[in-house]
Motif scaffolding. Structure first.
Motif, short mmCIF file in Angstrom:
data_model
loop_
_atom_site.label_atom_id
_atom_site.label_comp_id
_atom_site.label_asym_id
_atom_site.label_seq_id
_atom_site.Cartn_x
_atom_site.Cartn_y
_atom_site.Cartn_z
N UNK A 1 0.81 -1.22 0.00
CA UNK A 1 0.00 0.00 0.00
C UNK A 1 0.84 1.27 0.00
N UNK A 2 2.18 1.12 0.15
CA UNK A 2 3.09 2.27 0.21
C UNK A 2 2.67 3.22 1.34
N UNK A 3 2.51 2.63 2.53
CA UNK A 3 2.12 3.42 3.69
C UNK A 3 2.80 2.85 4.93
N UNK A 4 2.62 3.53 6.03
CA UNK A 4 3.20 3.07 7.27
C UNK A 4 2.99 4.08 8.38
N UNK A 5 3.60 3.76 9.52
CA UNK A 5 3.53 4.68 10.65
C UNK A 5 4.80 4.52 11.49
N UNK A 6 5.13 5.59 12.19
CA UNK A 6 6.30 5.62 13.05
C UNK A 6 5.88 6.26 14.37
N UNK B 1 4.21 9.85 13.45
CA UNK B 1 4.06 10.14 12.03
C UNK B 1 2.62 10.41 11.66
N UNK B 2 2.46 11.19 10.59
CA UNK B 2 1.15 11.40 9.98
C UNK B 2 1.14 10.83 8.57
N UNK B 3 2.35 10.67 7.96
CA UNK B 3 2.43 10.13 6.60
C UNK B 3 3.84 9.58 6.36
N UNK B 4 3.88 8.42 5.72
CA UNK B 4 5.15 7.84 5.29
C UNK B 4 5.17 7.90 3.77
N UNK B 5 6.22 8.52 3.21
CA UNK B 5 6.33 8.67 1.76
C UNK B 5 7.35 7.66 1.22
N UNK B 6 6.98 7.03 0.12
CA UNK B 6 7.85 6.05 -0.53
C UNK B 6 8.41 6.60 -1.83
N UNK B 7 9.58 6.13 -2.19
CA UNK B 7 10.17 6.33 -3.51
C UNK B 7 10.43 4.92 -4.04
N UNK C 1 10.67 9.54 3.08
CA UNK C 1 10.45 10.61 4.07
C UNK C 1 9.31 10.21 4.99
N UNK C 2 9.33 10.80 6.17
CA UNK C 2 8.26 10.58 7.14
C UNK C 2 7.84 11.94 7.67
N UNK C 3 6.58 12.26 7.49
CA UNK C 3 6.03 13.51 8.03
C UNK C 3 5.34 13.19 9.34
N UNK C 4 5.42 14.13 10.28
CA UNK C 4 4.76 13.89 11.56
C UNK C 4 4.97 15.03 12.53
N UNK C 5 4.62 14.75 13.77
CA UNK C 5 4.70 15.75 14.84
C UNK C 5 5.79 15.39 15.83
N UNK C 6 6.69 16.36 16.03
CA UNK C 6 7.77 16.24 17.02
C UNK C 6 7.36 17.04 18.24
N UNK C 7 7.39 16.40 19.40
CA UNK C 7 7.06 17.08 20.65
C UNK C 7 8.29 17.12 21.54
N UNK C 8 8.74 18.33 21.86
CA UNK C 8 9.88 18.56 22.74
C UNK C 8 9.45 19.59 23.76
N UNK C 9 9.67 19.30 25.02
CA UNK C 9 9.37 20.25 26.08
C UNK C 9 7.89 20.66 26.08
N UNK C 10 7.02 19.71 25.71
CA UNK C 10 5.59 19.95 25.71
C UNK C 10 5.07 20.74 24.51
N UNK C 11 5.95 21.07 23.57
CA UNK C 11 5.57 21.84 22.38
C UNK C 11 5.64 20.92 21.17
N UNK C 12 4.57 20.90 20.39
CA UNK C 12 4.49 20.02 19.22
C UNK C 12 4.57 20.85 17.94
N UNK C 13 5.47 20.42 17.04
CA UNK C 13 5.65 21.08 15.75
C UNK C 13 5.71 20.02 14.66
#
Length: 188
Positions: free
Chosen positions: A62-67, A105-111, A117-129
């Motif tokens: 399916x060319x998908x995944x999660x991290x 992760x919110x999306x895993x991209x395949x080539x 690439x893996x898109x997602x949210x990084x949370x450090x010190x209670x702040x998510x970007x």
């Protein structure tokens, strides 16, 4: 009879092409995220985290995944016990209040067949970007020691310390940080 055998074989072969998602558990003894930043322009300082846990799920058909990764911020290792304590303080990681760094992760991209690439949210010190991890290397194969399927990946991204309320001493100590996450994982 030959038609029945041919249909059965065709059915079996086509069902293997649609394999289910595969889940891998991070091997923390071979996965040590690291970060680097400019120190007054004199040098690039490199530090790491000694403890990481998580799971990676890949569905190649399916060319998908999660991290889903958790880094123990208290395991920061700068090479100096004194600096480890300093960087765990309120001005930086504030590990007493925020002991974990997470990436979901919110999306895993395949080539092709490889994760790119893996898109997602990084949370450090209670702040998510939102961040995008660029995959620099990706390999799955049978692990010669544990005799199970394993995957390895090295991914990088750049973040600003100030985005996570850790900007003290910027710009003298670089605000831009390169985060590198080398991970080895073993199939469940």
């Amino acid at each position: 009879m030959k038609k029945i055998i041919a249909l059965t074989l065709t059915s079996l072969l086509s069902s293997t092409a649609y394999a289910a998602p595969e889940t891998y558990v991070i091997d923390s003894s071979h996965s040590m995220p690291r970060f680097e930043y400019s120190h007054f322009g004199y040098s690039l300082q490199l530090s790491r985290f000694d403890t990481i846990t998580g799971k990676i799920t890949i569905d190649r058909a399916e060319k998908s995944g999660s991290v889903d990764v958790t880094i123990d911020a208290k395991s920061v290792n700068t090479g100096s016990t004194l600096f480890n304590s300093h960087i765990q303080g309120e001005d930086f990681f504030d590990t007493a209040k925020y002991p974990a760094i997470t990436f979901k992760s919110s999306k895993v991209k395949f080539d092709g067949d490889k994760v790119a690439a893996v898109e997602g949210d990084l949370t450090v010190k209670g702040i998510t970007k939102p961040v995008t991890l660029t995959v620099n290397s990706f390999l799955c194969m049978p692990h010669p020691m544990v005799k199970k399927e394993a995957c390895g990946v090295t991914a990088t991204t750049q973040v600003k310390r100030s985005d996570f309320n850790m900007g003290k001493y910027a710009p003298y100590v670089g605000d831009e940080v390169t985060l590198t996450i080398p991970v080895e994982s073993v199939k469940l």
